[in-house]
Design an enzyme around this catalytic site. Sequence first.
Site, mmCIF file in Angstrom:
data_model
loop_
_atom_site.group_PDB
_atom_site.id
_atom_site.type_symbol
_atom_site.label_atom_id
_atom_site.label_comp_id
_atom_site.label_asym_id
_atom_site.label_seq_id
_atom_site.Cartn_x
_atom_site.Cartn_y
_atom_site.Cartn_z
ATOM 1 N N ASP A 23 0.858 -1.188 0.000
ATOM 2 C CA ASP A 23 0.000 0.000 0.000
ATOM 3 C C ASP A 23 0.894 1.237 0.000
ATOM 4 O OD1 ASP A 23 -3.271 0.226 0.872
ATOM 5 O OD2 ASP A 23 -2.088 2.091 0.944
ATOM 6 N N ASP A 40 4.074 3.128 -4.272
ATOM 7 C CA ASP A 40 3.160 3.989 -5.009
ATOM 8 C C ASP A 40 3.032 3.355 -6.392
ATOM 9 O OD1 ASP A 40 1.856 5.872 -6.537
ATOM 10 O OD2 ASP A 40 2.835 7.576 -5.574
ATOM 11 N N VAL A 41 1.863 2.793 -6.682
ATOM 12 C CA VAL A 41 1.720 2.015 -7.925
ATOM 13 C C VAL A 41 1.850 2.871 -9.182
ATOM 14 C CG1 VAL A 41 0.325 0.176 -6.858
ATOM 15 C CG2 VAL A 41 -0.825 2.137 -7.952
ATOM 16 N N ASN A 88 -5.077 -3.994 -7.101
ATOM 17 C CA ASN A 88 -6.339 -3.585 -6.497
ATOM 18 C C ASN A 88 -6.370 -2.113 -6.049
ATOM 19 O OD1 ASN A 88 -8.888 -4.141 -4.772
ATOM 20 N ND2 ASN A 88 -7.359 -3.452 -3.286
ATOM 21 N N SER A 133 -14.332 -2.083 -11.893
ATOM 22 C CA SER A 133 -15.491 -1.524 -11.184
ATOM 23 C C SER A 133 -16.719 -1.714 -12.051
ATOM 24 C CB SER A 133 -15.276 -0.020 -10.961
ATOM 25 O OG SER A 133 -16.469 0.593 -10.491
ATOM 26 N N TYR A 181 -12.335 8.151 -13.395
ATOM 27 C CA TYR A 181 -12.440 6.798 -12.823
ATOM 28 C C TYR A 181 -13.017 5.824 -13.846
ATOM 29 C CZ TYR A 181 -13.656 3.351 -9.138
ATOM 30 O OH TYR A 181 -13.767 2.236 -8.351
ATOM 31 N N LYS A 212 -11.183 2.572 -15.253
ATOM 32 C CA LYS A 212 -11.722 1.235 -14.960
ATOM 33 C C LYS A 212 -12.159 0.512 -16.238
ATOM 34 C CE LYS A 212 -11.207 1.281 -10.468
ATOM 35 N NZ LYS A 212 -10.260 0.372 -9.816
ATOM 36 N N THR A 217 -16.489 0.248 2.066
ATOM 37 C CA THR A 217 -15.092 0.457 2.453
ATOM 38 C C THR A 217 -14.906 1.957 2.702
ATOM 39 O OG1 THR A 217 -14.181 1.053 0.302
ATOM 40 C CG2 THR A 217 -14.457 -1.317 0.740
HETATM 41 N N1 NAD Z 1 -15.606 0.511 -2.525
HETATM 42 C C1 NAD Z 1 -16.315 0.472 -3.661
HETATM 43 O O1 NAD Z 1 -17.520 0.761 -3.681
HETATM 44 C C2 NAD Z 1 -15.660 0.052 -4.944
HETATM 45 C C3 NAD Z 1 -16.465 -0.232 -6.040
HETATM 46 C C4 NAD Z 1 -15.889 -0.630 -7.236
HETATM 47 C C5 NAD Z 1 -14.515 -0.725 -7.325
HETATM 48 N N2 NAD Z 1 -13.747 -0.435 -6.249
HETATM 49 C C6 NAD Z 1 -12.292 -0.556 -6.398
HETATM 50 O O2 NAD Z 1 -11.805 -1.472 -5.437
HETATM 51 C C7 NAD Z 1 -10.428 -1.180 -5.183
HETATM 52 C C8 NAD Z 1 -10.218 -1.105 -3.689
HETATM 53 O O3 NAD Z 1 -10.995 -0.025 -3.195
HETATM 54 P P1 NAD Z 1 -11.562 0.025 -1.708
HETATM 55 O O4 NAD Z 1 -12.987 0.352 -1.802
HETATM 56 O O5 NAD Z 1 -11.114 -1.137 -0.944
HETATM 57 O O6 NAD Z 1 -10.839 1.376 -1.213
HETATM 58 P P2 NAD Z 1 -9.885 1.689 0.023
HETATM 59 O O7 NAD Z 1 -9.630 3.162 -0.009
HETATM 60 O O8 NAD Z 1 -10.437 1.092 1.267
HETATM 61 O O9 NAD Z 1 -8.547 0.894 -0.361
HETATM 62 C C9 NAD Z 1 -7.740 1.340 -1.426
HETATM 63 C C10 NAD Z 1 -6.295 1.315 -0.976
HETATM 64 O O10 NAD Z 1 -5.472 1.722 -2.089
HETATM 65 C C11 NAD Z 1 -4.393 2.459 -1.555
HETATM 66 N N3 NAD Z 1 -3.787 3.319 -2.574
HETATM 67 C C12 NAD Z 1 -4.264 4.487 -3.052
HETATM 68 N N4 NAD Z 1 -3.383 5.025 -3.906
HETATM 69 C C13 NAD Z 1 -2.341 4.169 -3.985
HETATM 70 C C14 NAD Z 1 -1.118 4.185 -4.705
HETATM 71 N N5 NAD Z 1 -0.786 5.222 -5.494
HETATM 72 N N6 NAD Z 1 -0.275 3.146 -4.564
HETATM 73 C C15 NAD Z 1 -0.584 2.111 -3.731
HETATM 74 N N7 NAD Z 1 -1.716 2.058 -3.008
HETATM 75 C C16 NAD Z 1 -2.592 3.077 -3.143
HETATM 76 C C17 NAD Z 1 -5.021 3.266 -0.433
HETATM 77 O O11 NAD Z 1 -4.027 3.737 0.478
HETATM 78 C C18 NAD Z 1 -5.998 2.283 0.173
HETATM 79 O O12 NAD Z 1 -5.435 1.583 1.277
HETATM 80 C C19 NAD Z 1 -10.131 0.129 -5.921
HETATM 81 O O13 NAD Z 1 -9.497 -0.165 -7.147
HETATM 82 C C20 NAD Z 1 -11.507 0.697 -6.164
HETATM 83 O O14 NAD Z 1 -11.527 1.560 -7.281
HETATM 84 C C21 NAD Z 1 -14.275 -0.050 -5.054
#
Ligand code: NAD
Length: 264
Positions: A36, A62-63, A89, A141, A154, A158, A189
């Site tokens: 992360d 940092d991805v 992810n 997503s 976004y 996606k 989340t």
């Molecule tokens: N929560 C939703 O409703 C939802 C819906 C569809 C898709 N998603 C996708 O699911 C994935 C996870 O999201 P989530 O809901 O668990 O969010 P979250 O914010 O709980 O977790 C995402 C994590 O990514 C990390 N992150 C952000 N930028 C980063 C970077 N540059 N390098 C490395 N890590 C980084 C953050 O620090 C965080 O811990 C994401 O790709 C999000 O787009 C989420």
Amino acid sequence: MLLKDKVALITGAGSGIGRASAIRFAQEGAKLMVADVRAESASNTAAEIERAGGIAKSVSVDVRVGAEVERMVNETVSAFGRLDIMFNNAGVFVPKNVVNTTEEEWDWVVDVCLKGVFFGCKYAIPQMIKQGGGVIVNTASGAGIKGVPDLAAYQAAKGGVVIMSKGIALDFARDKIRCVSICPGVIETPIAENCNVVSAGASQLVWERTTNMHPLGRNGKPEEVAALAAFLASDEAGFITGVAVPIDGGLSAGSFAPPAREHA
Ligand SMILES: NC(=O)c1ccc[n+]([C@@H]2O[C@H](COP(=O)([O-])OP(=O)(O)OC[C@H]3O[C@@H](n4cnc5c(N)ncnc54)[C@H](O)[C@@H]3O)[C@@H](O)[C@H]2O)c1
């Protein structure tokens, strides 16, 4: 156990879906590299896995930065000897349309959500080829397969993840590498808090607004996405590749209005 002795690397695993997946993968017997951009949240997830008797290490990444992603993959292979599952992810969002999205916001979202997946695949695949195969799971997503208001950058990112994952599945199928994407609806989340869209603790208000838009009448849980990811990453899903799998309470099935209830 679905993932016994597999080595898995999950980005964005300090929170939400990534964290729940790291915990679930470890319960299924995998060795985890928890990655992360927030180093402390990654090490917290790894510590939680170890407290429960699992095997996990953490790395800060940092991805958006290719050299950091390459180092993350190398550290995983140094620590555990191989890389069986790459779960790209990490994600962020900005709730704006194309007119009010700034160039900086566009770059942030697209670089984390799409370029980050590109780098994860770019550096994991050569190792997987060397060892005779592997699995890539990319978090896309529901917004990557259907239009949604106010998610311009976004959506672009996606949608890119969905189609790039299909191409990767074809490019590397004969190397025994499977590649799939996951398309969640709204999952409970702290993503809106983590992206400064709402203030700390206010996610509940977002979820109250979104719950009813899913035909099943609720939002999803990160553990439900983790269960899907564990299955897709496992040998049980050995004939599945190139698909974008919705996990959205029926949201992508078609247009939906809650049925009128008859009153007795
Ligand atoms: N929560 C939703 O409703 C939802 C819906 C569809 C898709 N998603 C996708 O699911 C994935 C996870 O999201 P989530 O809901 O668990 O969010 P979250 O914010 O709980 O977790 C995402 C994590 O990514 C990390 N992150 C952000 N930028 C980063 C970077 N540059 N390098 C490395 N890590 C980084 C953050 O620090 C965080 O811990 C994401 O790709 C999000 O787009 C989420």
